[in-house]
Motif scaffolding. Structure first.
Motif, PDB file in Angstrom:
ATOM      1  N   SER A 159       6.931   2.520   2.666  1.00 31.98           N
ATOM      2  CA  SER A 159       7.126   2.006   1.310  1.00 31.98           C
ATOM      3  C   SER A 159       7.737   3.106   0.473  1.00 31.98           C
ATOM      4  O   SER A 159       7.124   4.152   0.274  1.00 31.98           O
ATOM      5  CB  SER A 159       5.793   1.567   0.698  1.00 31.98           C
ATOM      6  OG  SER A 159       5.962   1.199  -0.655  1.00 31.98           O
ATOM      7  N   GLN A 160       8.950   2.898  -0.016  1.00 27.07           N
ATOM      8  CA  GLN A 160       9.648   3.913  -0.797  1.00 27.07           C
ATOM      9  C   GLN A 160       9.584   3.660  -2.293  1.00 27.07           C
ATOM     10  O   GLN A 160      10.180   4.386  -3.079  1.00 27.07           O
ATOM     11  CB  GLN A 160      11.112   3.998  -0.334  1.00 27.07           C
ATOM     12  CG  GLN A 160      11.270   4.515   1.087  1.00 27.07           C
ATOM     13  CD  GLN A 160      10.720   5.921   1.265  1.00 27.07           C
ATOM     14  OE1 GLN A 160      10.938   6.793   0.428  1.00 27.07           O
ATOM     15  NE2 GLN A 160      10.017   6.143   2.364  1.00 27.07           N
ATOM     16  N   GLY A 161       8.836   2.642  -2.703  1.00 20.71           N
ATOM     17  CA  GLY A 161       8.704   2.339  -4.127  1.00 20.71           C
ATOM     18  C   GLY A 161       7.741   1.187  -4.343  1.00 20.71           C
ATOM     19  O   GLY A 161       7.570   0.330  -3.468  1.00 20.71           O
ATOM     20  N   ALA A 162       7.061   1.176  -5.497  1.00 19.06           N
ATOM     21  CA  ALA A 162       6.093   0.137  -5.848  1.00 19.06           C
ATOM     22  C   ALA A 162       5.047  -0.049  -4.754  1.00 19.06           C
ATOM     23  O   ALA A 162       4.676  -1.176  -4.398  1.00 19.06           O
ATOM     24  CB  ALA A 162       6.807  -1.181  -6.141  1.00 19.06           C
ATOM     25  N   THR A 163       4.580   1.070  -4.214  1.00 19.24           N
ATOM     26  CA  THR A 163       3.614   1.015  -3.116  1.00 19.24           C
ATOM     27  C   THR A 163       2.342   0.284  -3.520  1.00 19.24           C
ATOM     28  O   THR A 163       1.754  -0.465  -2.721  1.00 19.24           O
ATOM     29  CB  THR A 163       3.270   2.443  -2.651  1.00 19.24           C
ATOM     30  OG1 THR A 163       4.470   3.091  -2.231  1.00 19.24           O
ATOM     31  CG2 THR A 163       2.289   2.429  -1.500  1.00 19.24           C
ATOM     32  N   GLU A 164       1.899   0.470  -4.774  1.00 17.59           N
ATOM     33  CA  GLU A 164       0.653  -0.158  -5.222  1.00 17.59           C
ATOM     34  C   GLU A 164       0.729  -1.678  -5.174  1.00 17.59           C
ATOM     35  O   GLU A 164      -0.312  -2.350  -5.115  1.00 17.59           O
ATOM     36  CB  GLU A 164       0.319   0.285  -6.653  1.00 17.59           C
ATOM     37  CG  GLU A 164       0.091   1.775  -6.817  1.00 17.59           C
ATOM     38  CD  GLU A 164       1.374   2.532  -7.153  1.00 17.59           C
ATOM     39  OE1 GLU A 164       2.477   1.961  -6.938  1.00 17.59           O
ATOM     40  OE2 GLU A 164       1.280   3.673  -7.632  1.00 17.59           O
ATOM     41  N   LYS A 168      -0.980  -6.706  -2.992  1.00 20.07           N
ATOM     42  CA  LYS A 168      -0.834  -8.004  -3.667  1.00 20.07           C
ATOM     43  C   LYS A 168       0.242  -8.849  -3.000  1.00 20.07           C
ATOM     44  O   LYS A 168       0.109 -10.076  -2.903  1.00 20.07           O
ATOM     45  CB  LYS A 168      -0.494  -7.785  -5.137  1.00 20.07           C
ATOM     46  CG  LYS A 168      -0.338  -9.074  -5.927  1.00 20.07           C
ATOM     47  CD  LYS A 168      -0.016  -8.798  -7.394  1.00 20.07           C
ATOM     48  CE  LYS A 168       0.144 -10.092  -8.179  1.00 20.07           C
ATOM     49  NZ  LYS A 168       0.474  -9.828  -9.604  1.00 20.07           N
ATOM     50  N   ASN A 169       1.305  -8.186  -2.523  1.00 24.31           N
ATOM     51  CA  ASN A 169       2.417  -8.913  -1.902  1.00 24.31           C
ATOM     52  C   ASN A 169       2.195  -9.189  -0.423  1.00 24.31           C
ATOM     53  O   ASN A 169       3.099  -9.684   0.269  1.00 24.31           O
ATOM     54  CB  ASN A 169       3.717  -8.122  -2.087  1.00 24.31           C
ATOM     55  CG  ASN A 169       4.139  -8.049  -3.534  1.00 24.31           C
ATOM     56  OD1 ASN A 169       3.866  -8.962  -4.316  1.00 24.31           O
ATOM     57  ND2 ASN A 169       4.806  -6.960  -3.917  1.00 24.31           N
ATOM     58  N   LEU A 170       1.012  -8.823   0.076  1.00 25.10           N
ATOM     59  CA  LEU A 170       0.587  -9.130   1.453  1.00 25.10           C
ATOM     60  C   LEU A 170       1.421  -8.430   2.516  1.00 25.10           C
ATOM     61  O   LEU A 170       1.525  -8.905   3.653  1.00 25.10           O
ATOM     62  CB  LEU A 170       0.601 -10.653   1.689  1.00 25.10           C
ATOM     63  CG  LEU A 170      -0.247 -11.499   0.727  1.00 25.10           C
ATOM     64  CD1 LEU A 170      -0.131 -12.975   1.084  1.00 25.10           C
ATOM     65  CD2 LEU A 170      -1.693 -11.045   0.735  1.00 25.10           C
TER      66      LEU A 170
END
Length: 234
Positions: A159-164, A168-170
């Motif tokens: 994950s290179q961005g918006a890891t958090e 939520k996005n499964l």
């Protein structure tokens, strides 16, 4: 030949780096337009400024294309295998602090420690037939940490961005990411494991062990580090 000093090319990390050297009598600044990656170092002879992204600086230090560089300790440890043999840590600079941590969904009330995560990962694999996914861009550091903790039933997903947001996005069941305040984790209903601190990072001045150090570079280096030592002693 000149000593090459690599510093972050934009943002607060660049500004803080400029301020840090300025407090030590070295005027580092950009030259030309904001789009131009050019700069200068005043107050000392024989030093060239190289503007790079913080993520590029570990690579340039490792390859010896710059002599000194300012970047986060997390990036050096993640991107340089056997980093202590390739670079030397000269000075921790007191800014850019952030923690690399492991976080899980807040609703996992029985998971508070890495041992709990190990048990949950084993149960997850039995129930779902595949390994629990941990989203991160820090593959080396996370893998080493979990190996030492004895956690086996997991899979790292990049994950290179918006890891958090990956939980939520499964696309993942847990995350390992950098955080300063934890607010983004809380906003995404995640909690940090009580023993889930992998690394505490900050901006640091590093010296390359791979660069070509001729007389001119050594002279500039001695003068520069002399300035730093004088500041520490004052």
């Amino acid at each position: 030949m000149t000593l090459k000093l690599g510093v972050p090319s934009k943002g607060r990390l660049m500004e803080k780096t400029f301020d840090w050297f300025g407090e030590r009598g070295l005027e580092i600044r950009r030259t030309g337009s904001d789009r131009e990656y050019a700069g200068s170092v005043g107050g000392i002879d024989g030093v060239d400024l190289v503007l790079l992204s913080a993520g590029e600086i570990p690579r340039e230090l490792q390859e010896g294309r710059i002599h000194l560089g300012v970047t986060g300790t997390d990036l050096v440890r993640e991107r340089i295998a056997g980093w202590e043999s390739r670079v030397e840590e000269l000075a921790r600079m007191g800014f850019g602090q952030a923690d690399l941590i492991i976080a899980v969904p807040r609703c996992w009330v029985d998971v508070d420690t890495v041992d709990d995560l190990d048990a949950a990962a084993a149960a997850f694999r039995r129930e779902h037939g595949h390994r629990l996914r941990i989203a991160t861009k820090y593959h080396r550091l996370v893998r080493e940490y979990l190996r030492d903790a004895g956690v086996a039933d997991y899979k790292l997903v990049d994950s290179q961005g918006a890891t958090e947001g990956t939980v939520k996005n499964l696309t993942a069941e847990a995350v390992a990411d950098i955080t300063s305040t934890g607010e983004t984790l809380r906003a995404n209903h995640l909690k940090i494991l009580s023993d889930g601190l992998i690394h505490r990072s900050q901006a640091t001045l590093f010296k390359s062990r791979s660069a070509l150090w001729e007389d001119a570079e050594r002279k500039a280096y001695r003068e520069l580090t002399g300035r730093l030592a004088s500041f520490r002693d004052s």
